[in-house]
Structures are given as C-alpha cells and as structure tokens.
Write a protein that holds these residues in place. Structure first.
Motif, PDB file in Angstrom:
ATOM      1  N   THR A 112      41.824  49.254  41.860  1.00 43.00           N
ATOM      2  CA  THR A 112      40.985  49.230  43.063  1.00 43.00           C
ATOM      3  C   THR A 112      39.584  48.722  42.744  1.00 43.00           C
ATOM      4  OG1 THR A 112      42.217  51.114  43.934  1.00 43.00           O
ATOM      5  CG2 THR A 112      40.116  50.604  44.988  1.00 43.00           C
ATOM      6  N   GLY A 113      39.022  49.230  41.648  1.00 44.93           N
ATOM      7  CA  GLY A 113      37.686  48.796  41.241  1.00 44.93           C
ATOM      8  C   GLY A 113      37.653  47.316  40.916  1.00 44.93           C
ATOM      9  N   ALA A 144      35.560  44.438  42.809  1.00 48.06           N
ATOM     10  CA  ALA A 144      34.609  43.617  42.043  1.00 48.06           C
ATOM     11  C   ALA A 144      34.798  42.131  42.312  1.00 48.06           C
ATOM     12  CB  ALA A 144      34.772  43.896  40.550  1.00 48.06           C
ATOM     13  N   THR A 145      36.037  41.724  42.586  1.00 44.47           N
ATOM     14  CA  THR A 145      36.321  40.289  42.711  1.00 44.47           C
ATOM     15  C   THR A 145      36.355  39.795  44.160  1.00 44.47           C
ATOM     16  OG1 THR A 145      38.674  40.822  42.547  1.00 44.47           O
ATOM     17  CG2 THR A 145      37.578  40.147  40.530  1.00 44.47           C
ATOM     18  N   TRP A 146      36.702  40.673  45.101  1.00 42.06           N
ATOM     19  CA  TRP A 146      36.771  40.245  46.501  1.00 42.06           C
ATOM     20  C   TRP A 146      35.364  39.943  47.013  1.00 42.06           C
ATOM     21  CZ3 TRP A 146      40.209  38.273  49.523  1.00 42.06           C
ATOM     22  CH2 TRP A 146      40.005  38.239  50.900  1.00 42.06           C
ATOM     23  N   LEU A 147      35.168  38.728  47.523  1.00 41.24           N
ATOM     24  CA  LEU A 147      33.858  38.276  48.016  1.00 41.24           C
ATOM     25  C   LEU A 147      32.763  38.479  46.967  1.00 41.24           C
ATOM     26  CD1 LEU A 147      33.962  39.649  51.690  1.00 41.24           C
ATOM     27  CD2 LEU A 147      34.518  37.348  50.874  1.00 41.24           C
ATOM     28  N   ARG A 148      33.153  38.360  45.676  1.00 40.10           N
ATOM     29  CA  ARG A 148      32.253  38.555  44.528  1.00 40.10           C
ATOM     30  C   ARG A 148      31.651  39.956  44.482  1.00 40.10           C
ATOM     31  NH1 ARG A 148      31.229  33.184  45.934  1.00 40.10           N
ATOM     32  NH2 ARG A 148      31.809  31.703  44.302  1.00 40.10           N
ATOM     33  N   GLY A 149      32.324  40.915  45.112  1.00 38.28           N
ATOM     34  CA  GLY A 149      31.901  42.310  44.987  1.00 38.28           C
ATOM     35  C   GLY A 149      31.638  42.980  46.318  1.00 38.28           C
ATOM     36  N   ILE A 150      32.446  43.991  46.648  1.00 42.76           N
ATOM     37  CA  ILE A 150      32.221  44.792  47.850  1.00 42.76           C
ATOM     38  C   ILE A 150      32.110  46.260  47.439  1.00 42.76           C
ATOM     39  CG2 ILE A 150      33.442  43.172  49.357  1.00 42.76           C
ATOM     40  CD1 ILE A 150      35.846  45.096  49.278  1.00 42.76           C
ATOM     41  N   ASN A 151      31.607  47.089  48.339  1.00 43.50           N
ATOM     42  CA  ASN A 151      31.448  48.510  48.059  1.00 43.50           C
ATOM     43  C   ASN A 151      32.803  49.178  47.843  1.00 43.50           C
ATOM     44  OD1 ASN A 151      28.690  48.295  48.342  1.00 43.50           O
ATOM     45  ND2 ASN A 151      28.658  49.004  50.456  1.00 43.50           N
ATOM     46  N   THR A 168      36.124  48.247  35.125  1.00 43.08           N
ATOM     47  CA  THR A 168      37.414  48.109  35.788  1.00 43.08           C
ATOM     48  C   THR A 168      38.244  47.063  35.048  1.00 43.08           C
ATOM     49  OG1 THR A 168      36.802  46.292  37.274  1.00 43.08           O
ATOM     50  CG2 THR A 168      36.244  48.540  37.977  1.00 43.08           C
ATOM     51  N   GLY A 169      39.565  47.217  35.074  1.00 38.34           N
ATOM     52  CA  GLY A 169      40.371  46.241  34.364  1.00 38.34           C
ATOM     53  C   GLY A 169      41.855  46.426  34.609  1.00 38.34           C
TER      54      GLY A 169
END
Length: 254
Positions: free
Chosen positions: A3-4, A8-15, A35-36
């Motif tokens: 999830t993290g 981190a990657t969606w839209l270069r980072g969302i809450n 995250t990984g």
C-alpha cells in the motif's frame, strides 16, 4: 509495504494512512516510511521512501491473528531489544512464554507495541533515508532476506527469516569478538521462547546464501554490510566480515 509503495508511486505520491492488523506491521512495517515489494532476485528490491500521514494501531484486532504470525512478529520485537532497548529485552526475558498471544499479558503487549514503535521512530527520525544509523534496523535481515529469497518466500515467513538472521549475526559478532557468548545465549533463549527457528531450512545451500548476499541492497563497493550487536541495546554496522567466517557460522546452523 504494498500500500505504501502504491501511494508513493501513484501521481508521484499521495497521502496514505496505515492501519496495521498484524503484530509485524504494528511494530515494524507500518512505521518509518520505507516501502517495498519483493523481486525473484531479492527481498524488497523495488521500493521508495514515503511516510504515512497517520498510523492507527488497535491491539484488539490481534485477537484473531494466527499463531505463526504472532511468533513471526516477535523476531522484530527481540531485534529492538538487542539493538536499541535493553529494558525491553529484559521484559521479554521475564515473560514465561512468547510463542502465543494468550501468554502475553495486556500490559506487556502494550509495552511491546509502544516501545517497538518508539524505537523505530527514534531511529528513523535521526536517519530517514538510511544513510547511517537507520541501517541498524536491518539486524538479522541480511541473512534472513537471503534465506527468504532462496526458498522463494514460501518456506519461511519474514519474521522466521529475521530470527535465523539474528542467530547468525549474533554468532558472527561472537566470532569477531564484538560481543560475548552470554549475550548470544540470552538472545538464543528468547528466540526459542518465541517459538522461532534458529537453524537454516532443509535444502538451503550455504554457498548460495553467500552468493545471494551480494544482491542485498546494503552492499556497498562489493562488500556486504552486516549489523552486529555490540551490547544489549547497541549495534554497529560493519563490512569487515570475512566470507570464510560467514560460511563457518552458516554451516553450524545447518
């Protein structure tokens, strides 16, 4: 972690808000922003740093947690006791059994959760991107990740791998004269009390472990960096562990 990483990657980072429902996530994965996701060549090779806006922990959800998952998380808790919080280590020693949640009193569970979260938060706040101190959180993970990878993430779970890795790292530290055999014995006793493995799974080749270590994220200039205990509550990072010594220790763990 998944999830993290997605956040981190969606839209270069969302809450993202983490609501961990396993003990392992409560004491480790939900905190710190690392995250990984796994790759066939190695553990968590694809990832990013992305801090959650909130972590909400409710111990009541652990009542339905499978026993193996509870034991797995105890490896990370023991880790904090070794590398950062000697008082927590002593609390675990005073508990008669750590292999099932029903034997851990509510007040001790609360201490385990709060102290583990505090330990990780303190380390991460000093070194968010793992340029130095944060590396000590990888105690037991270097060899543990290699064993997880070599068994295709199907034979042992993460905490069991960490327990095996801590047992190996502790013995390496004894061999190198960094800490004493009595501390090694005390850690071994806690690992056993938690119902965790301290031997390598059947069929794992120690030479393959050495080769897999070279793919670890913590390798620098071709040298594997190990987190080794110095005394209860303190650990150090070193790349001066000879391959022959690693091989010797691993053979003892077959």
């Amino acid at each position: 972690d998944m999830t993290g990483f997605a956040a981190a990657t969606w839209l270069r980072g969302i809450n993202v808000v983490q609501v961990p429902t396993s003990l392992l996530a409560m004491v480790d994965a939900s905190i710190g922003g690392k995250t990984g996701v796994n790759h066939p060549l190695g553990k968590n090779l694809i990832g990013a740093f992305h801090q959650p806006r909130l972590v909400l922990i409710d111990p009541d959800v652990l009542k339905t947690l499978p026993g193996r998952e509870f034991r797995s998380a105890m490896a990370e808790v023991i880790k904090y006791g070794v590398i950062w919080d000697a008082e927590l280590f002593g609390m675990l020693e005073n508990c008669q059994r750590l292999d099932q949640m029903r034997y851990v009193k509510a007040d001790l569970l609360a201490e385990i959760l709060s102290r583990s979260c505090q330990a990780k938060a303190e380390v991460v706040s000093k070194d968010e991107k793992e340029s130095g101190l944060r590396a000590i959180l990888n105690y037991g993970h270097t060899i543990g990740h290699a064993v997880e990878s070599l068994t295709n993430y199907k034979v042992i779970n993460h905490g069991e791998g960490v327990a095996i890795g801590m047992a190996a790292s502790s013995r390496l530290a004894v061999e190198l004269g960094m800490w004493d055999a009595e501390c090694d014995r005390r850690q071994s006793a806690l690992i056993e009390k938690a119902g965790l493995p301290a031997k390598l799974p059947a069929g794992v080749d120690v030479e393959e472990i050495l080769n897999t270590l070279q793919l670890d994220k913590k390798v620098q200039d071709g040298k594997v960096r190990f987190v080794l205990p110095v005394r209860l509550g303190e650990a150090a990072v070193t790349d001066r562990v000879d391959g022959d010594v690693i091989l010797q220790v691993l053979k003892q763990m077959l």
